[in-house]
Design a protein around this motif. Structure first.
Motif, PDB file in Angstrom:
ATOM      1  N   UNK A  11      32.657  24.864  34.805  1.00 24.02           N
ATOM      2  CA  UNK A  11      33.902  25.524  35.211  1.00 24.02           C
ATOM      3  C   UNK A  11      34.665  25.944  33.950  1.00 24.02           C
ATOM      4  N   UNK A  12      35.157  27.186  33.969  1.00 27.88           N
ATOM      5  CA  UNK A  12      35.794  27.749  32.775  1.00 27.88           C
ATOM      6  C   UNK A  12      37.313  27.568  32.828  1.00 27.88           C
ATOM      7  N   UNK A  13      37.864  26.904  31.841  1.00 29.92           N
ATOM      8  CA  UNK A  13      39.322  26.848  31.698  1.00 29.92           C
ATOM      9  C   UNK A  13      39.751  27.897  30.685  1.00 29.92           C
ATOM     10  N   UNK A  14      40.806  28.624  31.012  1.00 24.57           N
ATOM     11  CA  UNK A  14      41.234  29.697  30.132  1.00 24.57           C
ATOM     12  C   UNK A  14      42.737  29.889  30.143  1.00 24.57           C
ATOM     13  N   UNK A  15      43.171  30.871  29.380  1.00 23.94           N
ATOM     14  CA  UNK A  15      44.571  31.289  29.354  1.00 23.94           C
ATOM     15  C   UNK A  15      44.586  32.804  29.262  1.00 23.94           C
ATOM     16  N   UNK A  16      45.662  33.425  29.771  1.00 26.95           N
ATOM     17  CA  UNK A  16      45.710  34.881  29.865  1.00 26.95           C
ATOM     18  C   UNK A  16      46.992  35.454  29.268  1.00 26.95           C
ATOM     19  N   UNK A  17      46.884  36.702  28.809  1.00 24.55           N
ATOM     20  CA  UNK A  17      48.030  37.500  28.356  1.00 24.55           C
ATOM     21  C   UNK A  17      47.729  38.971  28.677  1.00 24.55           C
ATOM     22  N   UNK A  18      48.651  39.860  28.311  1.00 24.56           N
ATOM     23  CA  UNK A  18      48.403  41.296  28.440  1.00 24.56           C
ATOM     24  C   UNK A  18      49.048  42.025  27.256  1.00 24.56           C
ATOM     25  N   UNK A  19      48.424  43.120  26.864  1.00 22.89           N
ATOM     26  CA  UNK A  19      48.791  43.816  25.631  1.00 22.89           C
ATOM     27  C   UNK A  19      50.288  44.125  25.522  1.00 22.89           C
ATOM     28  N   UNK A 362      34.504  33.856  42.251  1.00 24.33           N
ATOM     29  CA  UNK A 362      35.891  34.177  41.911  1.00 24.33           C
ATOM     30  C   UNK A 362      36.284  33.549  40.571  1.00 24.33           C
ATOM     31  N   UNK A 363      37.020  34.313  39.785  1.00 22.53           N
ATOM     32  CA  UNK A 363      37.768  33.722  38.673  1.00 22.53           C
ATOM     33  C   UNK A 363      39.243  33.860  39.006  1.00 22.53           C
ATOM     34  N   UNK A 364      39.996  32.777  38.903  1.00 26.93           N
ATOM     35  CA  UNK A 364      41.453  32.884  39.011  1.00 26.93           C
ATOM     36  C   UNK A 364      41.905  33.408  37.652  1.00 26.93           C
ATOM     37  N   UNK A 365      42.250  34.697  37.609  1.00 32.39           N
ATOM     38  CA  UNK A 365      42.561  35.319  36.324  1.00 32.39           C
ATOM     39  C   UNK A 365      44.030  35.159  35.928  1.00 32.39           C
ATOM     40  N   UNK A 406      33.389  29.820  46.124  1.00 32.76           N
ATOM     41  CA  UNK A 406      32.733  29.736  44.816  1.00 32.76           C
ATOM     42  C   UNK A 406      33.696  30.221  43.720  1.00 32.76           C
ATOM     43  N   UNK A 407      34.389  29.282  43.089  1.00 33.49           N
ATOM     44  CA  UNK A 407      35.345  29.627  42.025  1.00 33.49           C
ATOM     45  C   UNK A 407      34.784  29.136  40.696  1.00 33.49           C
ATOM     46  N   UNK A 408      34.687  30.036  39.734  1.00 34.85           N
ATOM     47  CA  UNK A 408      34.025  29.722  38.458  1.00 34.85           C
ATOM     48  C   UNK A 408      34.981  29.432  37.305  1.00 34.85           C
ATOM     49  N   UNK A 409      36.252  29.858  37.460  1.00 33.20           N
ATOM     50  CA  UNK A 409      37.136  29.674  36.320  1.00 33.20           C
ATOM     51  C   UNK A 409      38.600  29.841  36.688  1.00 33.20           C
TER      52      UNK A 409
END
Ligand code: GBH
Length: 459
Positions: A11-19, A362-365, A406-409
């Motif tokens: 399972x992928x843990x991440x963090x998000x931003x936008x330009x 699915x990825x929760x983006x 099916x959630x991958x991240x």
């Protein structure tokens, strides 16, 4: 909080931003103006007149921000590429300095052991394309494909995960009908055409990304969880109209290769002039995806409402005779949004029920919350409400996975406090505080909590 949710291996843990929300450097290295530069510089459009001119100065401070990601322990970082850095006028040859910036960022991430996940369009359309009609016209979708080919040509070998569009609902309806996002238009049929051209742009971009041989391609949507305010036929009808606009307009063509059956009932005469839908478009839009990106924040309680026409000359496409009602008896965050974690589970299981095997992994983006953060005497930010929000939503996500989704991240929104669009800098979504006077970054308690959660999965 001791009862941390446990996710499966891989399972992928991440963090998000936008330009536009973090980069700043709006006039540097050949970047052209985007619709958000023009919109935010127009008096009265954003709270406090805030703009993205400087933002978090990430354009210059990206090594520090990548170090924060590395210490956090995330496997993946979702960022977006600013089209006007790559093509200042939205067409023609690439601006090498713009490509170089993302190339440096990607290398910095890879060196830190973090997988880059790139969003091609997080709302910063080159203004020159808006001047030619923006997403109202099909040409913009074709320009988007050319831009995609340029970017993929430079980064495909180093960026494994690609997202074509972020939340096209916002681009089409907040941008061209509600007028709360750039370019700030309030139109009817053109907003529906914009929605369709965004879908076409997505399809064309998928083709370019496939041709470049990237590993994973997806799109990020913001499906609403619409609940009828009462069980009356009128309110249930209103919830279906809300669902059509927010969800089915996107998911039915992309996942099922059809236009929603409820769209005529929802749009009435606006949709009967459908000359923007061309033969073959559905095949283009419905190409198989490796994942669906889902951004989720809050549920919506929907009631029937009378048709309202603020100005007879303006046909507001989002006026689908429904209105939001306050969700009773729950905490609200600083956006005024109701905090109801179990609806996150229900949204995901609902997607699975509707689309079955046609639903890709699915990825929760994005998921996160803006809170009334304060800097304590010890200099720390004890954002207990954000910690609870993240804990409860990750737990709700885990419940959906147990139910067969099916959630991958999962990517937390956001790494940094940033420019919250029309609401400016007053709304803080970061797990890292940004002091906009000094550009100093301070990890909040939620950062340390998330770090622990990730570390607990490393054995
Ligand atoms: C996502 O949008 C975006 O992808 C991300 O960029 C954003 O920062 C994040 O969520 C948090 O909002 O200006 O009063 O009309 C979610 C949709 C669109 C919801 C803008 C809030 C502002 C309402 N967001 N909207 S207003």
């Amino acid at each position: 909080m001791s009862d941390l949710p446990v996710f499966p291996e891989g399972f992928v843990f991440g963090a998000a931003t936008a330009s536009y929300q973090i980069e700043g450097a709006a006039n540097e290295d050949g970047r052209g103006p985007s619709i958000w530069d023009v919109y935010s510089h127009t008096p009265g459009r954003t709270d406090g007149g805030d703009t993205g001119d400087v933002a978090c100065d990430h354009y210059h401070r990206y090594p520090e921000d990548v170090a924060l990601l590395r210490d956090l322990g995330v496997e993946s970082y979702r960022f977006s590429i600013a089209w006007p850095r790559i093509q200042p006028t939205g067409q023609g040859p690439a601006n090498q300095k713009g490509l170089d910036f993302y190339s440096r960022l990607v290398d910095e991430l890879l060196e830190a052991g973090i997988e880059p996940a790139a969003t091609l369009y997080h709302w910063d359309l080159p203004q020159a394309l808006e001047d030619r009609g923006g997403w109202r016209v099909r040409e913009t979708a074709e320009r988007f494909a050319e831009y995609t080919a340029i970017v993929a040509g430079h980064l495909a070998d180093r960026v494994p995960r690609w997202i074509t569009l972020n939340e096209p609902w916002c681009s089409a309806f907040l941008g061209y009908s509600v007028g709360r996002h750039a370019p700030g238009a309030q139109e009817g049929t053109p907003a529906l055409a914009a929605a369709h051209h965004l879908l076409v742009g997505h399809g064309l971009a998928v083709k370019e990304l496939r041709a470049a041989g990237v590993r994973e391609v997806g799109i990020t949507l913001n499906p609403d969880f619409n609940v009828p305010a009462t069980d009356s036929a009128a309110d249930r009808g209103a919830a279906l109209r809300a669902d059509t606009q927010h969800n089915l307009v996107w998911t039915d063509p992309i996942l099922a290769g059809r236009y929603p059956a409820s769209d005529e009932d929802t749009w009435g005469e606006l949709i009967t002039r459908q000359d923007f839908r061309l033969d073959g478009d559905l095949d283009l839009i419905a190409q198989p995806l490796d994942f669906l990106g889902v951004n989720y924040y809050r549920p919506t309680l929907v009631a029937d409402a009378p048709h309202r026409e603020p100005d007879p000359a303006v046909r507001v496409a989002t006026d689908n005779r429904y209105a939001e009602r306050p969700w009773p008896d729950v905490r609200r965050n600083s956006m005024g949004w109701p905090v109801v974690p179990e609806t996150f589970t229900q949204l995901l299981t609902g997607l699975k029920e509707r689309y079955g095997d046609a639903l890709p992994p699915i990825h929760i983006t994005e998921n996160g919350t803006a809170e009334h953060d304060e800097v304590a005497a010890d200099g720390a930010v004890h954002d207990a409400d954000r910690v609870t929000y993240l804990h409860d939503h990750l737990t709700a996500l885990r419940t959906a996975m147990d139910a067969g989704v099916d959630v991958r991240g999962y990517y937390v929104w956001s790494l940094l406090d940033n420019f919250e669009w029309a609401l400016g800098y007053a709304k803080r979504f970061g797990i890292v505080r940004v002091d906009y006077d000094t550009q100093e970054r301070t990890p909040k308690d939620s950062y340390h909590w998330y770090r622990k959660l990730i570390a607990a999965h490393r054995g």
